[in-house]
Motif scaffolding. Sequence first.
Motif, PDB file in Angstrom:
ATOM      1  N   THR A 153       0.848  -1.185   0.000  1.00 46.88           N
ATOM      2  CA  THR A 153       0.000   0.000   0.000  1.00 46.88           C
ATOM      3  C   THR A 153       0.883   1.234   0.000  1.00 46.88           C
ATOM      4  OG1 THR A 153      -0.134   0.197   2.413  1.00 46.88           O
ATOM      5  CG2 THR A 153      -1.808  -1.162   1.343  1.00 46.88           C
ATOM      6  N   ASP A 154       0.260   2.378  -0.307  1.00 48.89           N
ATOM      7  CA  ASP A 154       1.002   3.631  -0.166  1.00 48.89           C
ATOM      8  C   ASP A 154       0.859   4.105   1.278  1.00 48.89           C
ATOM      9  OD1 ASP A 154      -1.509   4.781   0.056  1.00 48.89           O
ATOM     10  OD2 ASP A 154      -1.447   5.751  -1.888  1.00 48.89           O
ATOM     11  N   CYS A 155       1.440   5.225   1.604  1.00 50.55           N
ATOM     12  CA  CYS A 155       1.456   5.708   2.986  1.00 50.55           C
ATOM     13  C   CYS A 155       0.239   6.563   3.335  1.00 50.55           C
ATOM     14  CB  CYS A 155       2.739   6.506   3.249  1.00 50.55           C
ATOM     15  SG  CYS A 155       4.213   5.481   3.174  1.00 50.55           S
ATOM     16  N   GLY A 156      -0.836   6.442   2.580  1.00 58.23           N
ATOM     17  CA  GLY A 156      -2.038   7.211   2.866  1.00 58.23           C
ATOM     18  C   GLY A 156      -2.633   6.857   4.218  1.00 58.23           C
ATOM     19  N   THR A 157      -3.293   7.823   4.816  1.00 65.11           N
ATOM     20  CA  THR A 157      -3.852   7.615   6.161  1.00 65.11           C
ATOM     21  C   THR A 157      -4.912   6.530   6.189  1.00 65.11           C
ATOM     22  OG1 THR A 157      -5.453   9.373   5.772  1.00 65.11           O
ATOM     23  CG2 THR A 157      -3.405   9.986   6.878  1.00 65.11           C
ATOM     24  N   GLU A 158      -5.581   6.283   5.051  1.00 63.17           N
ATOM     25  CA  GLU A 158      -6.626   5.270   5.022  1.00 63.17           C
ATOM     26  C   GLU A 158      -6.073   3.855   5.007  1.00 63.17           C
ATOM     27  OE1 GLU A 158      -5.611   5.973   0.692  1.00 63.17           O
ATOM     28  OE2 GLU A 158      -5.758   7.205   2.475  1.00 63.17           O
ATOM     29  N   ASN A 159      -4.768   3.692   4.936  1.00 65.33           N
ATOM     30  CA  ASN A 159      -4.166   2.373   4.793  1.00 65.33           C
ATOM     31  C   ASN A 159      -3.598   1.793   6.084  1.00 65.33           C
ATOM     32  OD1 ASN A 159      -4.754   2.125   2.061  1.00 65.33           O
ATOM     33  ND2 ASN A 159      -2.995   3.377   1.520  1.00 65.33           N
ATOM     34  N   GLY A 160      -3.769   2.464   7.204  1.00 64.86           N
ATOM     35  CA  GLY A 160      -3.218   1.964   8.463  1.00 64.86           C
ATOM     36  C   GLY A 160      -3.713   0.578   8.820  1.00 64.86           C
ATOM     37  N   LEU A 161      -5.020   0.388   8.749  1.00 61.38           N
ATOM     38  CA  LEU A 161      -5.593  -0.924   9.057  1.00 61.38           C
ATOM     39  C   LEU A 161      -5.167  -1.957   8.021  1.00 61.38           C
ATOM     40  CD1 LEU A 161      -7.405  -2.689  10.780  1.00 61.38           C
ATOM     41  CD2 LEU A 161      -9.344  -1.928   9.420  1.00 61.38           C
ATOM     42  N   MET A 162      -5.130  -1.526   6.768  1.00 66.15           N
ATOM     43  CA  MET A 162      -4.711  -2.451   5.710  1.00 66.15           C
ATOM     44  C   MET A 162      -3.266  -2.907   5.911  1.00 66.15           C
ATOM     45  SD  MET A 162      -7.288  -3.047   3.894  1.00 66.15           S
ATOM     46  CE  MET A 162      -6.509  -3.927   2.565  1.00 66.15           C
ATOM     47  N   ALA A 163      -2.454  -2.071   6.512  1.00 66.75           N
ATOM     48  CA  ALA A 163      -1.066  -2.447   6.777  1.00 66.75           C
ATOM     49  C   ALA A 163      -0.973  -3.379   7.990  1.00 66.75           C
ATOM     50  CB  ALA A 163      -0.220  -1.200   7.010  1.00 66.75           C
ATOM     51  N   THR A 191       5.343 -19.103   9.017  1.00 63.98           N
ATOM     52  CA  THR A 191       6.809 -19.272   9.027  1.00 63.98           C
ATOM     53  C   THR A 191       7.458 -19.044   7.666  1.00 63.98           C
ATOM     54  OG1 THR A 191       6.526 -21.652   8.660  1.00 63.98           O
ATOM     55  CG2 THR A 191       6.728 -20.910  10.950  1.00 63.98           C
ATOM     56  N   ASP A 192       6.674 -18.648   6.650  1.00 62.70           N
ATOM     57  CA  ASP A 192       7.266 -18.432   5.335  1.00 62.70           C
ATOM     58  C   ASP A 192       8.038 -17.108   5.307  1.00 62.70           C
ATOM     59  OD1 ASP A 192       5.366 -16.272   3.997  1.00 62.70           O
ATOM     60  OD2 ASP A 192       4.100 -17.722   5.045  1.00 62.70           O
ATOM     61  N   GLU A 193       8.655 -16.808   4.174  1.00 64.06           N
ATOM     62  CA  GLU A 193       9.517 -15.625   4.077  1.00 64.06           C
ATOM     63  C   GLU A 193       8.767 -14.294   4.168  1.00 64.06           C
ATOM     64  OE1 GLU A 193      11.263 -14.884   0.140  1.00 64.06           O
ATOM     65  OE2 GLU A 193       9.938 -16.476  -0.609  1.00 64.06           O
ATOM     66  N   PHE A 194       7.445 -14.306   3.994  1.00 64.86           N
ATOM     67  CA  PHE A 194       6.649 -13.083   4.093  1.00 64.86           C
ATOM     68  C   PHE A 194       5.734 -13.098   5.314  1.00 64.86           C
ATOM     69  CE2 PHE A 194       7.335 -13.367  -0.601  1.00 64.86           C
ATOM     70  CZ  PHE A 194       8.209 -12.293  -0.678  1.00 64.86           C
ATOM     71  N   ALA A 195       6.102 -13.794   6.352  1.00 66.40           N
ATOM     72  CA  ALA A 195       5.284 -13.890   7.561  1.00 66.40           C
ATOM     73  C   ALA A 195       5.431 -12.627   8.423  1.00 66.40           C
ATOM     74  CB  ALA A 195       5.697 -15.108   8.371  1.00 66.40           C
ATOM     75  N   GLY A 196       4.427 -12.401   9.256  1.00 64.97           N
ATOM     76  CA  GLY A 196       4.482 -11.298  10.214  1.00 64.97           C
ATOM     77  C   GLY A 196       4.620  -9.945   9.564  1.00 64.97           C
ATOM     78  N   ALA A 197       5.552  -9.159  10.048  1.00 62.27           N
ATOM     79  CA  ALA A 197       5.751  -7.789   9.562  1.00 62.27           C
ATOM     80  C   ALA A 197       6.158  -7.745   8.093  1.00 62.27           C
ATOM     81  CB  ALA A 197       6.796  -7.086  10.415  1.00 62.27           C
ATOM     82  N   LYS A 198       6.692  -8.832   7.580  1.00 63.95           N
ATOM     83  CA  LYS A 198       7.101  -8.851   6.171  1.00 63.95           C
ATOM     84  C   LYS A 198       5.926  -9.076   5.222  1.00 63.95           C
ATOM     85  CE  LYS A 198      11.699 -10.550   7.215  1.00 63.95           C
ATOM     86  NZ  LYS A 198      12.613 -11.697   7.090  1.00 63.95           N
ATOM     87  N   SER A 199       4.722  -9.299   5.774  1.00 65.52           N
ATOM     88  CA  SER A 199       3.558  -9.540   4.909  1.00 65.52           C
ATOM     89  C   SER A 199       2.972  -8.247   4.363  1.00 65.52           C
ATOM     90  CB  SER A 199       2.485 -10.322   5.665  1.00 65.52           C
ATOM     91  OG  SER A 199       1.987  -9.546   6.737  1.00 65.52           O
ATOM     92  N   HIS A 200       3.501  -7.123   4.779  1.00 63.17           N
ATOM     93  CA  HIS A 200       3.070  -5.836   4.246  1.00 63.17           C
ATOM     94  C   HIS A 200       4.287  -4.992   3.900  1.00 63.17           C
ATOM     95  CE1 HIS A 200       2.055  -1.539   4.487  1.00 63.17           C
ATOM     96  NE2 HIS A 200       1.014  -1.938   3.785  1.00 63.17           N
ATOM     97  N   MET A 201       4.145  -4.190   2.854  1.00 63.89           N
ATOM     98  CA  MET A 201       5.214  -3.252   2.527  1.00 63.89           C
ATOM     99  C   MET A 201       4.587  -1.961   1.995  1.00 63.89           C
ATOM    100  SD  MET A 201       6.718  -4.858  -1.022  1.00 63.89           S
ATOM    101  CE  MET A 201       7.676  -3.452  -1.497  1.00 63.89           C
ATOM    102  N   TYR A 202       5.218  -0.855   2.327  1.00 62.67           N
ATOM    103  CA  TYR A 202       4.787   0.443   1.808  1.00 62.67           C
ATOM    104  C   TYR A 202       5.552   0.742   0.537  1.00 62.67           C
ATOM    105  CZ  TYR A 202       2.325   1.647   6.108  1.00 62.67           C
ATOM    106  OH  TYR A 202       1.441   1.682   7.151  1.00 62.67           O
ATOM    107  N   GLY A 203       4.889   1.419  -0.363  1.00 60.88           N
ATOM    108  CA  GLY A 203       5.525   1.826  -1.601  1.00 60.88           C
ATOM    109  C   GLY A 203       4.855   3.074  -2.137  1.00 60.88           C
ATOM    110  N   THR A 204       5.414   3.603  -3.190  1.00 57.83           N
ATOM    111  CA  THR A 204       4.827   4.793  -3.793  1.00 57.83           C
ATOM    112  C   THR A 204       3.582   4.397  -4.578  1.00 57.83           C
ATOM    113  OG1 THR A 204       6.204   4.557  -5.739  1.00 57.83           O
ATOM    114  CG2 THR A 204       7.030   5.974  -3.979  1.00 57.83           C
ATOM    115  N   SER A 205       2.685   5.335  -4.696  1.00 60.07           N
ATOM    116  CA  SER A 205       1.437   5.079  -5.419  1.00 60.07           C
ATOM    117  C   SER A 205       1.547   5.634  -6.837  1.00 60.07           C
ATOM    118  CB  SER A 205       0.266   5.702  -4.687  1.00 60.07           C
ATOM    119  OG  SER A 205       0.485   7.088  -4.517  1.00 60.07           O
TER     120      SER A 205
END
Length: 84
Positions: free
Chosen positions: A5-15, A26-40
């Motif tokens: 998601t981008d860093c918009g305020t509406e994306n907090g829950l989505m993150a 336990t996979d490589e995208f588990a936990g905090a790695k399951s979300h990433m911020y990027g430019t829109s």
Amino acid sequence: MRLRTDCGTENGLMAALPCCLRSLHTDEFAGAKSHMYGTSTSNQRIESWWSYFRKQRSQFCMDLFNDLRERHLFNGSRQHISLV
């Protein structure tokens, strides 16, 4: 496996949601790695649609309350809501 998601305020829950739901995986995208911020860079169409939707929905509400006011069913105060 990963939500971006981008860093918009509406994306907090989505993150937060995938990070929480996948915290025990336990996979490589588990936990905090399951979300990433990027430019829109490619969401102009959806942002345009949301703008249109908000304007149209706002107009509907304004028209509704004006109609209720004209029929003396609403005067703008919280104390006076009369549905007949």
